[in-house]
Design an enzyme around this catalytic site. Structure first.
Site: not given
Length: 856
Positions: A424, A444, A446, A753, A756
């Site tokens: 982000q 490749y 995350w 998200e 958490y």
């Protein structure tokens, strides 16, 4: 766009000159005999106009002091040009230096507020050329109001010059010392500190030890023009003392002295300038010490002396040109500092002058680093090399590659494909990639981005491991694969609509967009800021057919904010009519930055960061047209701010559809760099606001992180009507991440998200509802629409927590959603539905999305 060359200026001027010579009886305006001491008040000040013929003839060109540049309007009546002098002044002369297209009928008008106008000169027989007009009026705003043109073209001024005398300063009633940092030579005891004399409370006091000499001083935060000092003595007073000022707290100038002080309340008229002010006592009036209930300082400047626009770009901007041989080493040195500097205070902008850069440059981009070309268009600056973002520092995991950017460049990658593996707050804007673009890290791993706008990628965009991505108003050669949510609007070459398999949400155009302002160099080598125009139903880049439509502002119309600047100085610059250009740095503010003027530009370089230290709102705009906020990071301070960024005051009602306020690449953070506290991160009250790419983040890692350590209830709250969000990233807030009560709101792409760190189900409970929705549309809303919205949960403190739904909205025909998903990351918590009671529950540890293609 009609180019200047389309009108033969020299021929028209010659014809007009011949016509003038043939009219022997024509009376020209009388040349002023005004004294040479008149001050030119308008040069470099903020100018606006009813229209501009094209991007090179903006209003600012008529007040830049350059008779080779000009403002010209469109070819119609009526038209106006106005300048904001920054403060009220007595106006006695106006000089109009017309280009061949002049005004035959016009008025010169003044205004205290830019709304109510008084005519101080009027003519219906304007002759063009240079008209010097003796006038008599007062105002902060001065305009030429044209009602009839003298030619078939528009109104065109090489220069619009306003002369006069600034209004006399008056002694302010505000206490400039109140709440500021105070120190003293001594304190009688712990209950009588220096701060008690500047706290605004006449029941608390500073008192010194019982001896001579003693002093009390206050730091006003910036240099001020003093007019009065008020000493409110307790019984123990000073008989002999001086009032002194200093620029540095070391060298002092006496502006008042007495040996016959009487105690009580002494009001002293003074004249002096300084940041530091002190009472320097040399003889007491009693056997005790010196004791002040209050030490008040009053000023005539309303804050600080006049702020100058323009200047250099400060110590954290590196400017390169193609002739330099040490570019690679300098770029590498910045990257070495910034590669892992996720929560540090260093900020950098790397700017490339127009031209071609050979030699295979590889500019690796770390945290808080912006790279940009200084041409008017991306292809003006070509790098035969790479701009690289990878994730070696984090073991191939790109999910924390935040806070960096690249814009306004053409790139010819050495291997044929450039790598931009970001998360982000890492936009790619106005780029021309002459090859392919790989969005994944090496190996490749995350990745969790991302955003592209107003860019052209000749080859294919390789999404690979990117969980989600949004691309707007661009042209691409193709796009490979998707993970959960890949959204496109106005993108030529975008894949067809196919959500959820593959997970492509594709809109043929973007309903409203306006590109971010950017810094560039004009042909003379002067810095300017280009302000792109609004587009409707946009498809492809804004520069596909030549220069981006919009206007250009000289750097002289910007206060160039550098590290160490105070909020008082910043607000004084805004009050003078200046725009703001924040150079890379971290700026602590003790008062809200108030943007009150229409069309103000506030632009940051190098992720310039604003931190409110004492619980104020960091930045706030009025209910006015056209404010542009771009390229900033707002970081919550340790004292709770009810709101960190407020766009329009509560109850805003004005219609801004024709000229909306926009926030672009403005990021907001609560915690991570240290304990931060906020109520709401962003509050949008102004109608028709464009929220274009933001990451509003309550930190889940870093320092100052925890459910009760960096609490914040709401990410973005929208009360304004007709607000559009394109590229909305909001995460981890303790209640609604987004709550929307305005009508006719629209969101294209949302990534979220849920927090958490909720300690248990009870902490996450919303009344009878399990959990707080990530995106809430209030029950009163009748019309709303969203495309490509996703919410993820990862309850790492209590994985048994359930959330009823990721999205909550009224069940009415006018509220529509397209392509929604919720995901449980590894089974750490679960969603029971996608939206309201619609959509299947997530389950297990497989991290498989639950989707809804259309709602209702």
């Amino acid at each position: 766009m009609r180019l200047t060359s389309a009108r033969p200026r020299s021929t028209l001027a010659t014809l007009l000159g011949v016509a003038a010579l043939s009219l022997g009886g024509l009376t020209l305006p009388q040349v002023s005999a005004q004294a040479a001491t008149d001050a030119l008040l308008s040069q470099g000040k903020a100018a606006t106009a009813s229209s501009a013929e094209n991007a090179t003839t903006a209003a600012a060109e008529a007040v830049d002091g350059d008779t080779g540049t000009r403002w010209s309007s469109t070819f119609s009546d009526a038209q106006w040009l106005q300048v904001d002098l920054g403060a009220s002044a007595a106006i006695d002369k106006v000089v109009l230096n017309w280009e061949a297209a002049y005004g035959k009928s016009y008025q010169i008008q003044t205004s205290p507020d830019g709304a109510t106008w008084t005519t101080i000169y009027s003519t219906t027989t304007g002759t063009g050329g240079t008209e010097t007009l003796n006038v008599n009026g007062t105002g902060r705003y001065v305009r030429m109001n044209g009602t009839a043109r003298g030619t078939a073209y528009g109104y065109s001024l090489w220069e619009f010059q306003v002369y006069g005398t600034p209004a006399a300063a008056t002694c302010g009633t505000a206490n400039a010392a109140q709440g500021k940092a105070a120190t003293a030579s001594s304190a009688e005891n712990a209950n009588t500190p220096a701060s008690a004399a500047v706290d605004g409370d006449t029941a608390t006091r500073w008192s010194s030890a019982f001896g001579d000499p003693q002093w009390l001083q206050v730091d006003l935060g910036s240099s001020r023009q003093l007019c009065q000092v008020v000493l409110n003595w307790e019984a123990a007073y000073g008989k002999s003392y001086q009032i002194q000022t200093s620029s540095d707290g070391a060298t002092w100038t006496t502006i008042y002295s007495t040996t016959t002080g009487t105690g009580g309340t002494e009001t002293l008229n003074v004249n002096g300038t300084g940041r530091y002010v002190r009472m320097n006592g040399t003889a007491r009036g009693t056997a005790y010490g010196y004791s002040l209930w209050e030490f008040a300082v009053h000023t005539t400047d309303g804050g600080v002396p006049p702020v100058q626009g323009g200047g250099d770009l400060g110590p954290n901007v590196l400017v390169f040109d193609p002739s330099m041989t040490d570019i690679q080493s300098k770029v590498d040195a910045v990257f070495a500092k910034q590669e892992t500097n996720q929560f540090g205070t260093d900020r950098y902008a790397l700017l490339f002058k127009p031209g071609t850069y050979n030699g295979g440059l590889n500019a690796q981009i770390g945290f808080y680093t912006s790279v940009a070309g200084l041409g008017l268009n991306p292809d003006d600056t070509l790098i035969n090399g790479d701009l690289t973002v990878d994730a070696g520092w984090f073991n191939g995991n790109a999910t924390q590659n935040f806070w960096r950017s690249a814009e306004n460049l053409a790139l010819n990658p050495v291997s044929g494909t450039d790598r931009w593996a970001v998360a982000q707050a890492a936009p790619l804007r106005r780029m021309h990639i002459k090859g392919g673009l790989n969005l994944a890290p090496n190996g490749y791993g995350w990745a969790s981005g991302g955003y592209i706008a107003d860019s052209k990628v000749d080859g294919q965009v390789g999404n690979y491991s990117q969980q989600q991505w949004y691309t707007r108003d661009s042209a691409i050669g193709g796009f490979s694969n998707g993970v959960w949510n890949q959204t496109f609007s106005g993108v030529q070459g975008a894949p067809a609509q196919s959500f959820p398999n593959p997970p492509y949400t594709t809109l043929p155009s973007t309903p409203v967009s306006r590109e971010k302002p950017y810094l560039y160099l004009d042909p003379a080598g002067n810095y300017r800021v280009f302000v792109p125009a609004k587009r409707t139903d946009a498809v492809g880049t804004s520069w596909a057919n030549g220069a981006t439509p919009g206007s250009s502002l000289p750097l002289s119309q910007f206060y160039v904010v550098k590290p160490g600047a105070t909020a008082a100085t910043i607000n004084a610059a805004l009050a003078q009519g200046l725009n703001l250009l924040f150079t890379p740095g971290v700026y602590h503010v003790d008062q809200t930055i108030d943007v009150t003027r229409p069309d103000t530009v506030v632009l940051g370089l190098g992720l310039a960061t604003i931190v409110p230290d004492n619980g104020v709102t960091a930045l706030r705009t009025e209910d006015v047209d056209g404010v542009r906020l771009a390229g900033l990071l707002i970081d919550a301070g340790p004292v709770k701010s009810p709101v960190l960024l407020q766009l329009g005051p509560a109850g805003s009602t004005a219609d801004h559809a024709a000229d909306p306020t926009s926030m672009q690449d403005v990021f907001v953070r609560v915690g991570g760099a240290g304990a931060g506290v906020a109520g709401t991160a962003v509050e949008v009250n102004a109608n028709s606001t464009i929220v274009d790419h933001t990451w509003i983040w309550r930190a889940d890692h870093g320092t100052g992180v925890g459910w009760t350590v960096n609490p914040a209830d709401y990410g973005m709250v929208v009360h304004g009507n007709d607000v559009l969000a394109t590229g909305l990233f909001v995460e981890h807030f303790e209640k609604y991440d987004v709550e929307w009560s305005g009508e006719r709101g629209r969101t294209i792409f949302f990534q979220n998200e849920i927090a958490y760190d909720a300690p248990n189900q009870a902490a996450e409970q919303n009344g009878a509802t399990k959990g707080w929705a990530a995106y809430k549309v209030d029950d009163t809303v009748r019309t709303h629409e969203g495309w490509g919205l996703g919410s993820y949960c990862y309850f790492n403190v209590d994985p048994t927590i359930h959330v009823d739904h990721g999205f909550e909205a009224p069940n009415t025909a006018g509220v529509k959603f397209h392509d929604l998903l919720v995901v449980s990351l590894g089974g750490n918590g679960q969603y029971d539905h996608v939206i309201n009671s619609t959509g299947g529950a997530t389950s297990g540890t497989s991290t498989t999305p639950s989707t809804v293609v259309s709602y209702p």
